[in-house]
Design an enzyme around this catalytic site. Structure first.
Site, PDB file in Angstrom:
ATOM      1  CB  SER A 137      -0.786   0.005   1.282  1.00 52.57           C
ATOM      2  OG  SER A 137      -1.494   1.314   1.411  1.00 52.57           O
ATOM      3  CE1 TYR A 150      -4.091  -2.088   5.358  1.00 55.46           C
ATOM      4  CE2 TYR A 150      -3.087   0.159   4.698  1.00 55.46           C
ATOM      5  CZ  TYR A 150      -3.775  -1.041   4.047  1.00 55.46           C
ATOM      6  OH  TYR A 150      -4.033  -1.364   2.939  1.00 55.46           O
TER       7      TYR A 150
HETATM    8  P1  NAI Z   1     -11.788  -5.816   0.623  1.00 51.45           P
HETATM    9  O1  NAI Z   1     -11.886  -5.586   2.000  1.00 51.45           O
HETATM   10  O2  NAI Z   1     -12.654  -5.222  -0.347  1.00 51.45           O
HETATM   11  O3  NAI Z   1     -11.206  -7.461   0.313  1.00 51.45           O
HETATM   12  C1  NAI Z   1     -10.283  -8.218   1.164  1.00 51.45           C
HETATM   13  C2  NAI Z   1     -10.819  -9.572   0.988  1.00 51.45           C
HETATM   14  O4  NAI Z   1      -9.859 -10.303   1.922  1.00 51.45           O
HETATM   15  C3  NAI Z   1     -12.049  -9.893   1.456  1.00 51.45           C
HETATM   16  O5  NAI Z   1     -12.832 -10.638   0.561  1.00 51.45           O
HETATM   17  C4  NAI Z   1     -11.866 -10.548   2.669  1.00 51.45           C
HETATM   18  O6  NAI Z   1     -12.659 -11.541   3.295  1.00 51.45           O
HETATM   19  C5  NAI Z   1     -10.438 -11.104   2.663  1.00 51.45           C
HETATM   20  N1  NAI Z   1      -9.794 -11.544   3.821  1.00 51.45           N
HETATM   21  C6  NAI Z   1      -9.707 -10.668   4.893  1.00 51.45           C
HETATM   22  N2  NAI Z   1      -9.033 -11.463   6.183  1.00 51.45           N
HETATM   23  C7  NAI Z   1      -8.753 -12.453   5.398  1.00 51.45           C
HETATM   24  C8  NAI Z   1      -8.134 -13.864   6.159  1.00 51.45           C
HETATM   25  N3  NAI Z   1      -7.721 -13.759   7.443  1.00 51.45           N
HETATM   26  N4  NAI Z   1      -7.904 -14.807   5.307  1.00 51.45           N
HETATM   27  C9  NAI Z   1      -8.399 -14.987   3.788  1.00 51.45           C
HETATM   28  N5  NAI Z   1      -9.207 -13.859   3.509  1.00 51.45           N
HETATM   29  C10 NAI Z   1      -9.345 -12.765   4.241  1.00 51.45           C
HETATM   30  O7  NAI Z   1     -10.154  -5.062   0.528  1.00 51.45           O
HETATM   31  P2  NAI Z   1      -9.477  -4.473  -0.551  1.00 51.45           P
HETATM   32  O8  NAI Z   1      -9.582  -3.000  -0.616  1.00 51.45           O
HETATM   33  O9  NAI Z   1      -9.793  -4.841  -2.081  1.00 51.45           O
HETATM   34  O10 NAI Z   1      -7.830  -4.564  -0.273  1.00 51.45           O
HETATM   35  C11 NAI Z   1      -7.183  -5.559  -0.856  1.00 51.45           C
HETATM   36  C12 NAI Z   1      -5.756  -5.573  -0.625  1.00 51.45           C
HETATM   37  O11 NAI Z   1      -5.301  -4.389  -1.058  1.00 51.45           O
HETATM   38  C13 NAI Z   1      -5.432  -5.489   0.884  1.00 51.45           C
HETATM   39  O12 NAI Z   1      -4.233  -5.885   1.153  1.00 51.45           O
HETATM   40  C14 NAI Z   1      -5.559  -3.930   1.059  1.00 51.45           C
HETATM   41  O13 NAI Z   1      -4.467  -3.602   2.202  1.00 51.45           O
HETATM   42  C15 NAI Z   1      -4.712  -3.530  -0.056  1.00 51.45           C
HETATM   43  N6  NAI Z   1      -4.799  -2.069  -0.499  1.00 51.45           N
HETATM   44  C16 NAI Z   1      -6.460  -1.494  -0.844  1.00 51.45           C
HETATM   45  C17 NAI Z   1      -6.513  -0.346  -0.946  1.00 51.45           C
HETATM   46  C18 NAI Z   1      -7.771   0.388  -1.004  1.00 51.45           C
HETATM   47  O14 NAI Z   1      -7.843   1.734  -1.444  1.00 51.45           O
HETATM   48  N7  NAI Z   1      -8.858  -0.442  -1.090  1.00 51.45           N
HETATM   49  C19 NAI Z   1      -5.289   0.749  -1.166  1.00 51.45           C
HETATM   50  C20 NAI Z   1      -3.987   0.076  -0.856  1.00 51.45           C
HETATM   51  C21 NAI Z   1      -3.908  -1.262  -0.601  1.00 51.45           C
END
Ligand code: NAI
Length: 250
Positions: A137, A150
């Site tokens: 990130s 985070y």
């Molecule tokens: P999101 O919350 O939409 O999706 C995350 C997914 O990971 C969900 O389906 C959830 O069920 C799953 N998950 C969470 N904990 C888990 C576990 N212990 N075991 C298995 N699955 C698990 O998140 P998003 O926004 O799509 O983020 C995805 C990645 O991108 C993350 O690593 C986040 O930190 C990173 N990120 C996101 C940004 C954003 O603006 N959305 C910006 C920078 C990085």
């Protein structure tokens, strides 16, 4: 799993948000995709919506060593031709450092960082040649208040990425993608879906003129897994529409 390139990619946190679009992109590029997520409801919905012939939804919690061990033991047993591991699962807790509990700190660190150690530990021995892509990130580089767990986890992801690249090369390339602000509000399971109100000012904070979309990060993951990126390893590629390059004076 039957697929056109014979290559399999595992994507953690693949059922929603950026991970869902990574699964969709990789499936369209001809990989068989193992969509790992701890949320069964989200997995069921995502598998139905994606409807890709070579998609295997896999319920597992990336913080649990036994569940990660089982995933890769199954991969070995079934002779999967493992080409890629995309460590995308991630959570955040925005709480003041004095209020954040040690359990919350540990959960964020385990989900975002320790899970990558586990997939490398159990997954890399199964890869002949391949790639690991870690989703970090821009918060590894800059912060808002109350984001210590985070930010620390993502700083760790960026550092772990270059350490793994040096240890696992030349067989395995390891890179990180650092998204900036990506609007995932509509890319959730039905019960969590919403439309975030994004203002013209939000868009204009970005030299590219808009807030990010999940596909922006997914495309970079697809590129890093491809032969076009065979001379890139240990890198952290920022995909943020230029947001971290813009100086702001108040
Ligand atoms: P999101 O919350 O939409 O999706 C995350 C997914 O990971 C969900 O389906 C959830 O069920 C799953 N998950 C969470 N904990 C888990 C576990 N212990 N075991 C298995 N699955 C698990 O998140 P998003 O926004 O799509 O983020 C995805 C990645 O991108 C993350 O690593 C986040 O930190 C990173 N990120 C996101 C940004 C954003 O603006 N959305 C910006 C920078 C990085």
């Amino acid at each position: 799993m039957n697929n056109s390139t014979g290559k399999i990619c595992i994507v953690t946190g693949g059922a929603q948000g950026i991970g869902y679009h990574i699964c969709s992109t990789l499936a369209a590029e001809g990989y068989a995709v193992v969509m790992v997520d701890c949320d069964q409801e989200a997995l069921d919905e995502a598998a139905e919506t994606l409807n890709a012939p070579d998609l295997l939804p896999w319920r597992a919690d990336v913080t649990k060593e036994d569940e990660m061990k089982w995933l890769f033991a199954s991969a070995e047993k079934n002779g999967w031709n493992l080409h890629g591991i995309v460590n995308n699962a991630g959570i955040s807790r925005n709480t003041s450092v004095t209020q954040l509990t040690l359990d919350e700190w540990n959960l964020v660190l385990h989900t975002n960082l320790t899970s990558i150690f586990l997939t490398a530990k159990y997954g890399s021995p199964l890869m002949n040649r391949g790639c690991i892509v870690n989703i970090s990130s821009t918060r590894a580089l800059m912060s808002e208040p109350d984001t210590e767990a985070y930010s620390a986890s993502k700083g760790g992801v960026t550092a772990l990425t270059h350490a793994l690249a040096v240890s696992l090369g030349p067989k395995i390339r390891v890179n990180a993608v650092s998204p900036g602000w990506i609007d995932v509000s509509r890319d959730k399971k039905t019960s969590l879906k919403r439309t975030e109100k994004i203002t013209a000012e939000d868009h204009s904070q970005h030299p590219c003129g808009r807030v990010g979309r999940p596909q922006d990060a997914a495309s970079m993951v697809g590129y890093l897994l491809s032969p076009a990126a065979e001379f890139i390893t240990g890198e952290n590629i920022v995909v943020d529409g230029g947001m971290t390059r813009k100086m702001i004076y108040i």
